[in-house]
Design a protein around this motif. Structure first.
Motif, PDB file in Angstrom:
ATOM      1  N   VAL A  39       0.852  -1.187   0.000  1.00  6.61           N
ATOM      2  CA  VAL A  39       0.000   0.000   0.000  1.00  6.61           C
ATOM      3  C   VAL A  39       0.888   1.237   0.000  1.00  6.61           C
ATOM      4  CG1 VAL A  39      -1.923  -1.167   1.145  1.00  6.61           C
ATOM      5  CG2 VAL A  39      -0.253   0.074   2.517  1.00  6.61           C
ATOM      6  N   VAL A  40       0.300   2.367  -0.310  1.00  7.08           N
ATOM      7  CA  VAL A  40       1.034   3.622  -0.437  1.00  7.08           C
ATOM      8  C   VAL A  40       0.498   4.632   0.563  1.00  7.08           C
ATOM      9  CG1 VAL A  40       1.482   5.558  -1.994  1.00  7.08           C
ATOM     10  CG2 VAL A  40       1.502   3.225  -2.878  1.00  7.08           C
ATOM     11  N   SER A  41       1.403   5.367   1.180  1.00  8.19           N
ATOM     12  CA  SER A  41       0.991   6.478   2.035  1.00  8.19           C
ATOM     13  C   SER A  41       1.534   7.775   1.448  1.00  8.19           C
ATOM     14  CB  SER A  41       1.507   6.288   3.467  1.00  8.19           C
ATOM     15  OG  SER A  41       2.919   6.366   3.522  1.00  8.19           O
ATOM     16  N   LEU A  42       0.747   8.819   1.565  1.00  8.00           N
ATOM     17  CA  LEU A  42       1.176  10.166   1.179  1.00  8.00           C
ATOM     18  C   LEU A  42       1.101  11.035   2.420  1.00  8.00           C
ATOM     19  CD1 LEU A  42      -0.706  10.777  -2.190  1.00  8.00           C
ATOM     20  CD2 LEU A  42       1.737  10.385  -1.882  1.00  8.00           C
ATOM     21  N   SER A  43       2.142  11.780   2.678  1.00 10.07           N
ATOM     22  CA  SER A  43       2.176  12.691   3.813  1.00 10.07           C
ATOM     23  C   SER A  43       2.209  14.102   3.259  1.00 10.07           C
ATOM     24  CB  SER A  43       3.420  12.406   4.657  1.00 10.07           C
ATOM     25  OG  SER A  43       3.503  13.335   5.708  1.00 10.07           O
ATOM     26  N   LEU A  44       1.201  14.875   3.633  1.00 10.17           N
ATOM     27  CA  LEU A  44       1.074  16.241   3.122  1.00 10.17           C
ATOM     28  C   LEU A  44       1.136  17.227   4.276  1.00 10.17           C
ATOM     29  CD1 LEU A  44      -1.811  15.261   0.747  1.00 10.17           C
ATOM     30  CD2 LEU A  44       0.515  15.771   0.058  1.00 10.17           C
ATOM     31  N   THR A  45       1.543  18.446   3.976  1.00 15.23           N
ATOM     32  CA  THR A  45       1.807  19.421   5.033  1.00 15.23           C
ATOM     33  C   THR A  45       0.574  20.156   5.552  1.00 15.23           C
ATOM     34  OG1 THR A  45       2.338  21.046   3.341  1.00 15.23           O
ATOM     35  CG2 THR A  45       4.172  19.817   4.310  1.00 15.23           C
ATOM     36  N   SER A  46      -0.529  20.137   4.833  1.00 15.05           N
ATOM     37  CA  SER A  46      -1.698  20.868   5.319  1.00 15.05           C
ATOM     38  C   SER A  46      -2.942  19.980   5.295  1.00 15.05           C
ATOM     39  CB  SER A  46      -1.940  22.134   4.494  1.00 15.05           C
ATOM     40  OG  SER A  46      -2.540  21.813   3.259  1.00 15.05           O
ATOM     41  N   ARG A  47      -3.794  20.181   6.272  1.00 13.63           N
ATOM     42  CA  ARG A  47      -5.026  19.401   6.373  1.00 13.63           C
ATOM     43  C   ARG A  47      -5.951  19.632   5.169  1.00 13.63           C
ATOM     44  NH1 ARG A  47      -6.771  15.040   9.286  1.00 13.63           N
ATOM     45  NH2 ARG A  47      -8.908  14.801   8.610  1.00 13.63           N
TER      46      ARG A  47
ATOM     47  N   LEU B  78      14.839   9.342   8.177  1.00 13.83           N
ATOM     48  CA  LEU B  78      14.775   8.708   6.869  1.00 13.83           C
ATOM     49  C   LEU B  78      16.189   8.210   6.577  1.00 13.83           C
ATOM     50  CD1 LEU B  78      12.853   8.079   4.557  1.00 13.83           C
ATOM     51  CD2 LEU B  78      13.471  10.264   3.530  1.00 13.83           C
ATOM     52  N   VAL B  79      16.349   6.875   6.496  1.00 15.38           N
ATOM     53  CA  VAL B  79      17.676   6.256   6.458  1.00 15.38           C
ATOM     54  C   VAL B  79      17.856   5.452   5.179  1.00 15.38           C
ATOM     55  CG1 VAL B  79      19.242   4.667   7.654  1.00 15.38           C
ATOM     56  CG2 VAL B  79      17.667   6.104   8.986  1.00 15.38           C
TER      57      VAL B  79
ATOM     58  N   ARG C 128      15.901   4.289  -2.325  1.00 17.87           N
ATOM     59  CA  ARG C 128      14.687   4.017  -1.551  1.00 17.87           C
ATOM     60  C   ARG C 128      15.018   3.941  -0.057  1.00 17.87           C
ATOM     61  NH1 ARG C 128      13.325   5.162  -5.956  1.00 17.87           N
ATOM     62  NH2 ARG C 128      11.863   4.082  -7.307  1.00 17.87           N
ATOM     63  N   PRO C 129      15.131   5.102   0.592  1.00 18.77           N
ATOM     64  CA  PRO C 129      15.376   5.080   2.036  1.00 18.77           C
ATOM     65  C   PRO C 129      14.127   4.614   2.787  1.00 18.77           C
ATOM     66  CG  PRO C 129      14.947   7.309   1.302  1.00 18.77           C
ATOM     67  CD  PRO C 129      14.986   6.447   0.063  1.00 18.77           C
ATOM     68  N   GLN C 130      14.318   4.220   4.043  1.00 18.39           N
ATOM     69  CA  GLN C 130      13.191   3.784   4.863  1.00 18.39           C
ATOM     70  C   GLN C 130      13.159   4.593   6.150  1.00 18.39           C
ATOM     71  OE1 GLN C 130      13.754  -0.655   4.947  1.00 18.39           O
ATOM     72  NE2 GLN C 130      11.631  -0.493   4.322  1.00 18.39           N
ATOM     73  N   TRP C 131      11.950   4.745   6.676  1.00 12.69           N
ATOM     74  CA  TRP C 131      11.800   5.423   7.956  1.00 12.69           C
ATOM     75  C   TRP C 131      12.268   4.499   9.055  1.00 12.69           C
ATOM     76  CZ3 TRP C 131      11.264  10.372   8.440  1.00 12.69           C
ATOM     77  CH2 TRP C 131      10.666  11.110   7.414  1.00 12.69           C
TER      78      TRP C 131
ATOM     79  N   SER D 108       7.407   2.232   9.295  1.00 15.98           N
ATOM     80  CA  SER D 108       8.681   2.001   8.613  1.00 15.98           C
ATOM     81  C   SER D 108       8.531   2.015   7.100  1.00 15.98           C
ATOM     82  CB  SER D 108       9.282   0.670   9.066  1.00 15.98           C
ATOM     83  OG  SER D 108       8.408  -0.394   8.748  1.00 15.98           O
ATOM     84  N   GLY D 109       7.805   2.985   6.601  1.00 17.69           N
ATOM     85  CA  GLY D 109       7.596   3.079   5.165  1.00 17.69           C
ATOM     86  C   GLY D 109       8.885   3.240   4.383  1.00 17.69           C
TER      87      GLY D 109
END
Length: 164
Positions: free
Chosen positions: A43-51, A137-138, A129-132, A77-78
């Protein structure tokens, strides 16, 4: 977003489609997550800065009807596919350059307790492709020919290894 991607290779393009189509800001994070259980998938997650932006994206993706959209992260750990500076990580860079021009916080070398030298050359193979890991972010790297490093994840993995 659950688009039913069966493996990482199939899921790699998924964060880019909504980012391109919806003209998301450059600080958007897009990660893939392995989901185990009855129906293994990515699955994919998107993290955005504003609600408001998050609500708009969620609504537009749901209207498109090509994936299930739910709030929250499936795990912590995406694997980052879309992140600030990702497009600049091509060719060969020093570890210091990679850290300076991207959202990656740290580089580790498999089998070494020490961080790599900032001047160490990293051959990206145009696939980073780093991972959390917690709040960092590593990027995991491995030694390669010519006293260089390469990202641990290969751009064209052996099919039996793509979902590990």
């Amino acid at each position: 977003m659950d688009a039913g991607a069966p493996d990482l290779r199939a899921a790699d393009h998924l964060p880019h489609a909504p980012a391109d189509r919806l003209a998301l800001p450059g600080d958007t994070m897009g990660c893939t997550h392995l989901v185990r259980g009855e129906r293994r998938r990515v699955v994919v997650s998107l993290s955005l800065t504003s609600r408001p932006l998050l609500d708009s994206v969620r609504e537009r993706l749901a209207e498109a009807g090509h994936c299930a959209v739910t709030p929250g992260l499936p795990d912590g750990s995406g694997r980052a596919v879309l992140f600030p500076g990702a497009s600049r990580l091509t060719g060969t860079l020093s570890v210091a350059e990679l850290l300076a021009c991207s959202a990656i916080d740290r580089v580790t070398v498999l089998g070494s307790p020490l961080p790599p030298d900032p001047d160490a050359r990293l051959v990206t193979r145009d696939h980073v492709r780093p991972q959390w890991q917690g709040d960092d972010l590593v990027l995991s790297a491995t030694p390669a020919l010519g006293d260089t490093l390469v990202p641990f994840e290969a751009p064209d993995p052996t099919p039996c290894c793509t979902d590990h």
